[in-house]
Motif scaffolding. Structure first.
Motif, mmCIF file in Angstrom:
data_model
loop_
_atom_site.group_PDB
_atom_site.id
_atom_site.type_symbol
_atom_site.label_atom_id
_atom_site.label_comp_id
_atom_site.label_asym_id
_atom_site.label_seq_id
_atom_site.Cartn_x
_atom_site.Cartn_y
_atom_site.Cartn_z
ATOM 1 N N PHE A 113 -117.315 -50.771 16.461
ATOM 2 C CA PHE A 113 -116.944 -51.407 17.718
ATOM 3 C C PHE A 113 -115.667 -52.233 17.539
ATOM 4 C CE2 PHE A 113 -117.366 -54.696 20.974
ATOM 5 C CZ PHE A 113 -117.733 -53.954 22.071
ATOM 6 N N LEU A 114 -115.635 -53.005 16.447
ATOM 7 C CA LEU A 114 -114.455 -53.850 16.200
ATOM 8 C C LEU A 114 -113.223 -53.002 15.938
ATOM 9 C CD1 LEU A 114 -115.851 -56.785 14.095
ATOM 10 C CD2 LEU A 114 -115.202 -56.747 16.486
ATOM 11 N N SER A 115 -113.395 -51.881 15.217
ATOM 12 C CA SER A 115 -112.213 -51.068 14.934
ATOM 13 C C SER A 115 -111.700 -50.395 16.197
ATOM 14 C CB SER A 115 -112.515 -50.049 13.844
ATOM 15 O OG SER A 115 -113.420 -49.113 14.319
ATOM 16 N N PHE A 116 -112.606 -50.044 17.106
ATOM 17 C CA PHE A 116 -112.152 -49.534 18.399
ATOM 18 C C PHE A 116 -111.325 -50.595 19.119
ATOM 19 C CE2 PHE A 116 -114.914 -45.838 18.410
ATOM 20 C CZ PHE A 116 -114.232 -44.983 19.242
ATOM 21 N N ARG A 117 -111.796 -51.830 19.006
ATOM 22 C CA ARG A 117 -111.074 -52.907 19.694
ATOM 23 C C ARG A 117 -109.709 -53.135 19.058
ATOM 24 N NH1 ARG A 117 -114.278 -58.298 20.793
ATOM 25 N NH2 ARG A 117 -112.308 -58.774 21.803
ATOM 26 N N LEU A 118 -109.672 -53.017 17.737
ATOM 27 C CA LEU A 118 -108.409 -53.229 17.024
ATOM 28 C C LEU A 118 -107.381 -52.189 17.397
ATOM 29 C CD1 LEU A 118 -109.153 -54.157 13.331
ATOM 30 C CD2 LEU A 118 -107.670 -55.333 14.933
ATOM 31 N N ARG A 119 -107.819 -50.935 17.450
ATOM 32 C CA ARG A 119 -106.869 -49.868 17.691
ATOM 33 C C ARG A 119 -106.561 -49.706 19.175
ATOM 34 N NH1 ARG A 119 -109.443 -44.917 15.119
ATOM 35 N NH2 ARG A 119 -111.301 -46.175 15.240
ATOM 36 N N GLY A 120 -107.495 -50.117 20.023
ATOM 37 C CA GLY A 120 -107.289 -49.915 21.455
ATOM 38 C C GLY A 120 -106.503 -51.050 22.073
ATOM 39 N N LYS A 121 -106.365 -50.980 23.364
ATOM 40 C CA LYS A 121 -105.628 -52.021 24.059
ATOM 41 C C LYS A 121 -106.526 -52.570 25.159
ATOM 42 C CE LYS A 121 -101.235 -52.716 26.441
ATOM 43 N NZ LYS A 121 -101.756 -53.045 27.764
ATOM 44 N N ALA A 122 -106.769 -53.866 25.060
ATOM 45 C CA ALA A 122 -107.622 -54.490 26.072
ATOM 46 C C ALA A 122 -106.849 -54.602 27.376
ATOM 47 C CB ALA A 122 -108.063 -55.868 25.606
ATOM 48 N N PRO A 123 -107.526 -54.552 28.512
ATOM 49 C CA PRO A 123 -106.822 -54.694 29.787
ATOM 50 C C PRO A 123 -106.135 -56.052 29.867
ATOM 51 C CG PRO A 123 -109.205 -54.776 30.076
ATOM 52 C CD PRO A 123 -108.964 -54.357 28.689
ATOM 53 N N GLU A 124 -104.937 -56.063 30.437
ATOM 54 C CA GLU A 124 -104.154 -57.303 30.426
ATOM 55 C C GLU A 124 -104.729 -58.372 31.334
ATOM 56 O OE1 GLU A 124 -100.143 -56.266 31.180
ATOM 57 O OE2 GLU A 124 -99.919 -55.352 29.192
ATOM 58 N N ARG A 125 -105.228 -57.916 32.478
ATOM 59 C CA ARG A 125 -105.875 -58.881 33.355
ATOM 60 C C ARG A 125 -107.358 -58.545 33.419
ATOM 61 N NH1 ARG A 125 -103.957 -57.546 38.152
ATOM 62 N NH2 ARG A 125 -102.796 -55.854 37.209
ATOM 63 N N HIS A 126 -108.160 -59.559 33.714
ATOM 64 C CA HIS A 126 -109.594 -59.306 33.721
ATOM 65 C C HIS A 126 -110.035 -58.538 34.948
ATOM 66 C CE1 HIS A 126 -110.401 -61.416 30.131
ATOM 67 N NE2 HIS A 126 -109.909 -62.556 30.573
ATOM 68 N N GLY A 127 -109.242 -58.585 36.002
ATOM 69 C CA GLY A 127 -109.626 -57.899 37.225
ATOM 70 C C GLY A 127 -110.613 -58.726 38.015
ATOM 71 N N ILE A 128 -110.992 -58.182 39.193
ATOM 72 C CA ILE A 128 -111.928 -58.911 40.048
ATOM 73 C C ILE A 128 -113.264 -58.985 39.345
ATOM 74 C CG2 ILE A 128 -112.877 -59.048 42.384
ATOM 75 C CD1 ILE A 128 -110.803 -56.627 42.912
ATOM 76 N N TYR B 112 -114.085 -59.944 36.508
ATOM 77 C CA TYR B 112 -114.013 -59.439 35.122
ATOM 78 C C TYR B 112 -114.296 -57.942 35.036
ATOM 79 C CZ TYR B 112 -113.644 -64.016 32.951
ATOM 80 O OH TYR B 112 -113.199 -65.221 32.527
ATOM 81 N N LEU B 113 -114.135 -57.238 36.166
ATOM 82 C CA LEU B 113 -114.571 -55.857 36.223
ATOM 83 C C LEU B 113 -113.873 -54.984 35.177
ATOM 84 C CD1 LEU B 113 -116.734 -54.950 38.095
ATOM 85 C CD2 LEU B 113 -115.027 -53.848 39.501
ATOM 86 N N ARG B 114 -112.555 -55.172 35.047
ATOM 87 C CA ARG B 114 -111.821 -54.347 34.089
ATOM 88 C C ARG B 114 -112.326 -54.543 32.673
ATOM 89 N NH1 ARG B 114 -105.620 -53.698 35.502
ATOM 90 N NH2 ARG B 114 -105.741 -53.809 37.759
ATOM 91 N N SER B 115 -112.517 -55.823 32.316
ATOM 92 C CA SER B 115 -112.968 -56.103 30.952
ATOM 93 C C SER B 115 -114.349 -55.526 30.714
ATOM 94 C CB SER B 115 -113.013 -57.600 30.708
ATOM 95 O OG SER B 115 -111.782 -58.158 31.056
ATOM 96 N N ILE B 116 -115.212 -55.658 31.729
ATOM 97 C CA ILE B 116 -116.571 -55.142 31.552
ATOM 98 C C ILE B 116 -116.533 -53.642 31.340
ATOM 99 C CG2 ILE B 116 -118.752 -54.781 32.742
ATOM 100 C CD1 ILE B 116 -118.355 -57.495 34.071
ATOM 101 N N VAL B 117 -115.740 -52.943 32.177
ATOM 102 C CA VAL B 117 -115.649 -51.489 32.041
ATOM 103 C C VAL B 117 -115.095 -51.130 30.669
ATOM 104 C CG1 VAL B 117 -114.423 -49.452 32.884
ATOM 105 C CG2 VAL B 117 -115.472 -51.026 34.496
ATOM 106 N N TYR B 118 -114.095 -51.882 30.231
ATOM 107 C CA TYR B 118 -113.474 -51.611 28.928
ATOM 108 C C TYR B 118 -114.492 -51.753 27.797
ATOM 109 C CZ TYR B 118 -110.504 -52.625 24.878
ATOM 110 O OH TYR B 118 -109.930 -52.639 23.643
ATOM 111 N N PHE B 119 -115.268 -52.858 27.844
ATOM 112 C CA PHE B 119 -116.236 -53.081 26.769
ATOM 113 C C PHE B 119 -117.364 -52.062 26.798
ATOM 114 C CE2 PHE B 119 -114.425 -57.363 26.303
ATOM 115 C CZ PHE B 119 -114.290 -57.347 24.919
#
Lengths: 274, 293
Positions: free
Chosen positions: A173-188, A190-197
């Motif tokens: 999970f952590l390596s996916f986070r390291l290599r990936g790119k988190a959404p810049e804004r959380h969205g309404i 936190y929707l974007r972040s939730i979908v990303y995670f």
């Protein structure tokens, strides 16, 4: 959303692992843990089933009191009790709110409280029985009452492997986070972040499935060299494995006290109902 | 080799591998979903109920029976016993419902490369499982609440609550965490994971040894089980009604009725103890026989 982040902070992988081991091995010296595993099963046979068919409030309260006592005796971790209370209350509360929409009112509360009481008696009984035993005892006990051997093997395997599996999952999970790119804004919301995670949580299983497959093969091959499948079917092995279990005076005492208490409770309830 | 072309036969240790793989993976995912908080907007709850894609994928890729039973056991062991939430007998219903649903989903697919088949199987599995669990939840309130019909609004609200959660689980969890990941994982893992366990991939020509024989029987058994469940429910209901009518009768006779129930409980306990002692005294060989049976 603030509280979610706080919760996430507290629920770390390390914390979960410690909690697990604590649940498993933390209370080996209590009175209940020293009983023969078959005694709590016998005890559970009554306290796990009977409350469904009891509608008397006094009886239920009496049973609840006994369960609370045994739960305290087995020194269950507060986290588990918290989860239990939350689940029970939210279920009953939700039903209550919806029933208001259909014309229910004050008179709906009482049956629902009774149902909650009933469910909590049953849940506490199972917590008492199954949390007071350490995993070896539980799997021996299950084996002795005729549960298939896969279950006791599964318990042993689970306790041994789960911490390392959790750790492996966490690494992926952590390596996916390291290599990936988190959404810049959380969205309404936190929707974007939730979908990303959530997406990462699902994707992390792909490498994990492959590595667990390899690990499983190694384990099974190691089991084969130890003659596992032969021992698996041999009744003699089961007999030797379970020969250490015997009923003692402590078991008799526990059962006797419970029986006397329940009998007294029935008498008391009958007195009140007359 | 020729035989394995015709039928999907697994050796004992291959069965064990599939079982263990499914158990540990689904158990782990269960523990993770327990940690993900749920978001509730009024009556609709957006929660990650379970990662159904794991057992679905494994049931499609391997022999569905062992994968399904392994996953169900993994849920009980990792998700319940190890977290200290083991519900005792209540888990039996979950176990049966879940393994039945996953087994049916896995048996629907005979070519894992066919996307449409995989998708239909994934959704069907989730629908069957959610349907069974909602029905059981409704029955639980039914049995647990005395004079269920008499309480205003309770019957409707239970059905509504369960109906909403059924739809929510199928549409939200079912699509996001069963359908899409299964469609993503199955083609990717197909042909890659089987060699790791030392077996050949399932293909079109292979059939399960169980598949053809059990399929009609399985359907009959499922129907019979469903009817039995309904029957039990009705029986329970009429039983409750009986006790309600007898309430004044009970009052007139007094505690007599209660003593009967104590007596019944005592007799059951006594018989169990006697059986246990008897079992302990028997020769090992006899124990073996009863253990095998």
């Amino acid at each position: 959303m603030e509280y979610v982040r706080k919760l996430m902070d507290r629920v770390s992988v390390e914390g979960v692992k410690i909690e697990l081991l604590n649940t498993a091995y933390g209370n080996g010296d209590t009175f209940l843990a020293k009983l023969d595993p078959r005694t709590p099963f016998l005890w559970y046979l009554y306290f796990g089933i009977a409350p469904w068919f009891i509608h008397d409030v006094i009886l239920l309260f009496g049973l609840f009191f006994l369960m609370a006592l045994t739960t305290m005796m087995s020194r269950v971790s507060p986290l588990i009790i918290g989860i239990l209370c939350l689940g029970l209350l939210s279920q009953a509360g939700y039903l209550l709110i919806v029933s208001w929409l259909f014309g229910g009112g004050g008179e709906t509360i009482l049956p629902l409280l009774k149902l909650t009481l009933k469910l909590s008696v049953i849940s506490l009984a199972s917590i008492t029985v199954f949390c007071s035993m350490d995993p070896e005892k539980l799997s021996d006990g299950l084996l002795s009452i005729g549960v298939p051997k896969q279950v006791s093997f599964g318990i042993a395997y689970g306790y041994r492997m789960l911490p390392s599996l959790l750790e492996e999952y966490h690494h992926i999970f952590l390596s996916f986070r390291l290599r990936g790119k988190a959404p810049e804004r959380h969205g309404i919301l936190y929707l974007r972040s939730i979908v990303y995670f959530l997406k990462i949580a699902v994707l992390s299983f792909y490498p994990l499935i492959l590595s667990i497959a390899k690990r499983t093969r190694t384990t099974v091959e190691a089991l084969e060299t130890k003659g596992f499948s032969y021992a698996y079917q041999s009744p003699e092995v089961k007999r030797i494995k379970l020969s250490h279990m015997k009923f003692t005076r402590r078991d008799a005492l526990f059962l006797a006290v419970s029986v006397i208490y329940v009998a007294a409770l029935y008498v008391l309830a009958a007195q009140f109902n007359l | 080799m020729i035989q394995s072309q015709k039928r999907y036969v697994l050796t004992q240790s291959q069965k064990m591998m599939v079982f263990m793989l499914s158990m540990s993976l689904y158990g782990l995912s269960n523990m993770i979903t327990e940690l993900i908080p749920s978001l509730r907007l009024g009556p609709v709850e957006f929660s990650v109920e379970y990662f159904a894609f794991i057992p679905l994928t494994l049931c499609i890729l391997f022999h569905p029976f062992y994968a399904a039973v392994g996953a169900a056991l993994g849920e009980v062991i990792f998700g319940e016993i190890m977290l200290g939430q083991f519900g005792g007998l209540g888990e039996l219903e979950k176990f049966i419902g879940f393994s039945l649903a996953m087994f049916i989903a896995g048996s629907l697919v005979n070519d894992p490369r066919n996307r449409r088949q995989v998708g239909i199987a994934a959704i069907t599995g989730v629908v069957i499982h959610q349907f069974i669990s909602s029905a059981v939840d409704i029955a639980k309130v039914w049995v647990g609440v005395e004079e269920f019909e008499a309480v205003p609004g309770l019957a409707q609200s239970v059905v509504v609550v369960e109906g909403v959660s059924f739809l929510n689980d199928v549409l939200f969890s079912g699509i996001l965490f069963a359908l899409l990941p299964t469609l993503y994982l199955v083609p990717r893992l197909y042909g890659k994971i089987e060699p790791l366990l030392g077996m050949k991939p399932r293909d079109n020509r292979m059939k399960y040894s169980l598949g053809e024989i059990i399929a009609p029987r399985l359907i009959v058994i499922s129907i019979v089980l469903a009817f039995a469940a309904f029957g039990a429910e009705f029986l329970a209901e009429s039983d409750m009604a009986l006790i309600d009518w007898d309430a004044d009768f009970l009052e007139s006779i007094g505690g007599w009725f209660i003593w009967v129930s104590i007596g019944a409980a005592a007799i059951v306990a006594l018989i169990t103890i006697l059986l246990m002692i008897r079992k302990g005294k028997r020769t090992p060989q006899q124990i073996d026989r009863s253990g095998q049976a």
